[in-house]
Scaffold this active site. Structure first.
Site, short mmCIF file in Angstrom:
data_model
loop_
_atom_site.label_atom_id
_atom_site.label_comp_id
_atom_site.label_asym_id
_atom_site.label_seq_id
_atom_site.Cartn_x
_atom_site.Cartn_y
_atom_site.Cartn_z
N LYS A 280 -31.88 -71.68 39.31
CA LYS A 280 -31.09 -71.76 38.08
C LYS A 280 -31.15 -70.46 37.31
CE LYS A 280 -31.72 -76.68 37.06
NZ LYS A 280 -30.30 -77.05 37.09
N ASP A 291 -36.18 -83.01 33.18
CA ASP A 291 -35.45 -83.58 34.31
C ASP A 291 -36.14 -84.84 34.85
OD1 ASP A 291 -33.11 -83.43 35.71
OD2 ASP A 291 -33.91 -82.15 37.31
N ASP A 350 -30.08 -77.11 44.16
CA ASP A 350 -30.16 -77.56 42.77
C ASP A 350 -29.54 -78.95 42.60
OD1 ASP A 350 -30.86 -77.43 40.15
OD2 ASP A 350 -29.30 -76.00 39.56
N ARG A 354 -30.09 -86.28 43.45
CA ARG A 354 -29.48 -87.31 44.31
C ARG A 354 -30.23 -87.45 45.63
NH1 ARG A 354 -23.98 -83.99 43.97
NH2 ARG A 354 -24.96 -83.41 42.00
N1 BES Z 1 -31.10 -81.62 36.53
C1 BES Z 1 -29.88 -81.00 36.81
C2 BES Z 1 -28.74 -81.48 35.92
C3 BES Z 1 -28.79 -81.01 34.51
C4 BES Z 1 -28.50 -79.70 34.18
C5 BES Z 1 -29.08 -81.90 33.50
C6 BES Z 1 -28.53 -79.30 32.87
C7 BES Z 1 -29.10 -81.50 32.19
C8 BES Z 1 -28.83 -80.19 31.87
C9 BES Z 1 -29.47 -81.27 38.26
O1 BES Z 1 -30.51 -81.34 39.15
C10 BES Z 1 -28.59 -80.15 38.68
O2 BES Z 1 -29.06 -79.06 38.78
N2 BES Z 1 -27.32 -80.44 38.91
C11 BES Z 1 -26.37 -79.47 39.28
C12 BES Z 1 -25.56 -80.03 40.42
C13 BES Z 1 -24.70 -79.02 41.09
C14 BES Z 1 -25.53 -78.00 41.83
C15 BES Z 1 -23.77 -79.76 42.04
C16 BES Z 1 -25.49 -79.16 38.07
O3 BES Z 1 -25.20 -80.08 37.29
O4 BES Z 1 -25.14 -78.01 37.88
ZN ZN Z 2 -32.30 -81.93 38.42
MN MN Z 3 -31.03 -79.44 39.89
#
Ligand code: BES
Ligand code: ZN
Ligand code: MN
Length: 501
Positions: A280, A291, A350, A354
């Site tokens: 990230k 998270d 990331d 899921r």
């Molecule tokens: N934990 C994150 C989602 C998230 C991000 C929640 C920021 C709250 C604030 C999740 O694991 C993630 O990184 N999701 C990605 C998915 C993408 C790579 C398809 C996202 O939302 O960018």
């Molecule tokens: Zn996450």
């Molecule tokens: Mn993630």
């Protein structure tokens, strides 16, 4: 704090403080009028002089009001009488508690529970007041060496209700409110805990601790070794880059006959999500300690359910894991075999939540659940879609979706449904495996839920994306305790007696 209810008249109270409402513009509420009469027009005089307009949230603390037994009278502005809505009511209560806490009253009798709030009854008003009061007093100072505590904090709050007939229901409202508040508080504590302390093992320890505190709550954990034996390779892959071992914690609450099928609550418990190899950006990465907000909410809801001794069986599954980049970490391009046997091509490490959840959702099949609800800070896209006010709700089972929506409406812990139509499933197609772990930029919240839906065919299932609601950023950074109220309400409604009798 201690709460109770009674039904009496304001001028007869002998308390450190009596709290009554004043409407805009400068209009005494019914109870305030009663005080006014006894005090020889003391309050109306003040209003005439312009000391209080009655705007929502205004406070005026009075001492030694003539002929009143209580030491203080707190006048609380409630805005225009006809416009008083749920949000304002909660804000007024929170502000009142704050004022009482700062001004030295250790106990108070509050008549704000008699205000008319559009479409809401006494049960609701008392319960929301308890939750708002407890929520407003929450602090997380366990890790500060110097703790600031109020000098004379409010210890006891009595809510007054218009008639004695309403006392039993109001007492129930206090019990429910306190249980929800307690659940929210443990949820916030665990979620706020930093990721060097709050590891998957720590989550398991908190679950175990909860189970020792309640007779009909028991705990067990699935270790990495057991996960390997079960073929949970998606879950294991995510944790491989971390020094902290993954742990799937299980809390079993038995409030009904053994044969009764349980409700299962599954929480995403990423104690830190660095993104793994698809790391990230640095900005706000600290917030990825949240998270595990889904896991924290499951813990909180289990506590509330156990506290209320609800006649139902509920299992909480807390999927603890940490997503880090490392030489052993899983990579983009990897193809993983899930516990269900379906294969997944990793396009971005990331999109890990899921992967942890899909194996957990398969694991809980063994409980032959009545319904499964998973709760996860799953997608940033959910914040784009709904902001920070509503959790995203997706379900393949309409009755379950409606149950959750009405629980959210009742508890004030909002959720909003997004569609889960088959058309969205195509986004997950992969040339190399049964599916990819993400579906591109469009409708990211929905395609993430589509992914999960492929592992939930054996039971009724709903998914709550709490990415926007689990915590606040900025100056007031901190866990919110959501969606503990929604989950608890959902379970309360499921019990035979219903929420209000
Ligand atoms: N934990 C994150 C989602 C998230 C991000 C929640 C920021 C709250 C604030 C999740 O694991 C993630 O990184 N999701 C990605 C998915 C993408 C790579 C398809 C996202 O939302 O960018
Ligand atoms: Zn996450
Ligand atoms: Mn993630």
């Amino acid at each position: 704090m201690e709460f109770s209810v009674k039904s009496g008249s304001p001028e007869k109270q002998r308390s450190a403080c009596v709290v009554v409402g004043v409407y805009e513009p400068r209009r005494l509420s019914g109870v305030a009028e009663q005080l006014d009469k006894v005090s020889g027009g003391y309050l109306s005089n003040l209003l005439r002089r312009g000391d209080l307009e009655g705007k929502s949230g205004q406070m005026l603390l009075l001492h030694n009001v003539p002929n009143i037994f209580s030491e203080r009278v707190l006048l609380v502005g409630c805005g225009k009488e006809r416009e008083l809505d749920e949000r304002q009511y909660k804000q007024i209560i929170e502000k009142t508690i704050h004022t009482l806490n700062e001004t030295g009253s250790m106990e108070a009798v509050c008549f704000l529970s008699e205000l008319h709030v559009k479409g809401r009854d006494t049960y609701w008003k008392v319960r929301q007041a308890v939750e708002a009061a407890q929520g407003g007093l929450y602090t997380f100072n366990q890790l500060k060496t110097r703790k600031e505590e109020p000098r004379r904090p409010l210890r006891k709050l009595v809510f007054n209700v218009p008639t004695r007939r309403e006392l039993p229901l109001s007492e129930k409202a206090i019990a429910h409110g306190l249980a929800v508040a307690k659940g929210m508080s443990i949820c916030r504590d665990v979620a706020n805990m930093p990721p060097n302390i709050c590891t998957p093992r720590y989550l398991a320890e908190r679950c175990e601790e909860l189970a020792t505190n309640y007779d009909n709550l028991s705990f067990n954990a699935v270790t990495e070794q057991e996960m390997a034996e079960l073929g949970m390779h998606a879950y294991l892959a995510v944790g491989r880059g971390s020094e902290n071992e993954s742990v799937l914690s299980l809390l079993h609450y038995q409030g009904a006959a053994k044969e009764q099928a349980p409700i299962v609550l599954v929480g995403k418990g990423l104690t830190f999500d660095a993104g793994g190899i698809s790391i990230k950006p640095a900005a706000n990465m600290d917030e990825m300690k949240y998270d595990m907000g889904g896991a924290a909410a499951v813990l909180g809801a289990m506590q509330a359910i156990a506290e209320l001794q609800l006649p139902i069986n509920v299992i909480g599954a807390i999927a603890g894991c940490e997503n880090m980049p490392d030489g052993r970490a899983y990579r983009p391009g990897d193809v993983l075999t899930t516990m269900s046997g379906q294969t997944v091509e990793v396009l971005n490490t990331d999109a890990e939540g899921r992967l942890v959840l899909c194996d957990t959702l398969t694991y809980v099949e063994r409980f032959e659940p009545e319904a499964v609800v998973d709760i996860a800070t799953l997608t940033g896209a959910c914040i784009v879609a709904l902001g920070h006010h509503a959790s995203g709700l997706m379900s393949s089972h309409n009755p379950l979706a409606h149950e959750l929506l009405s629980a959210s409406e009742q508890s004030g812990d909002r959720a909003w449904r997004l569609p889960l139509w088959d058309e969205y499933q195509d986004a997950l197609d992969s040339p190399f495996a049964d599916m990819a772990n993400l579906g591109g930029r469009d409708a990211g919240t929905i395609t993430a839920a589509c992914f999960l839906s492929r592992f939930t065919k054996k039971y009724h299932w709903a998914h709550l994306d709490i990415a926007g609601t689990a915590w606040r950023s900025g100056a007031k950074k901190g866990a919110t305790g959501r969606p503990v109220p929604l989950l608890t309400q959902f379970i309360i409604n499921r019990t035979a007696s219903g929420e209000q009798d």
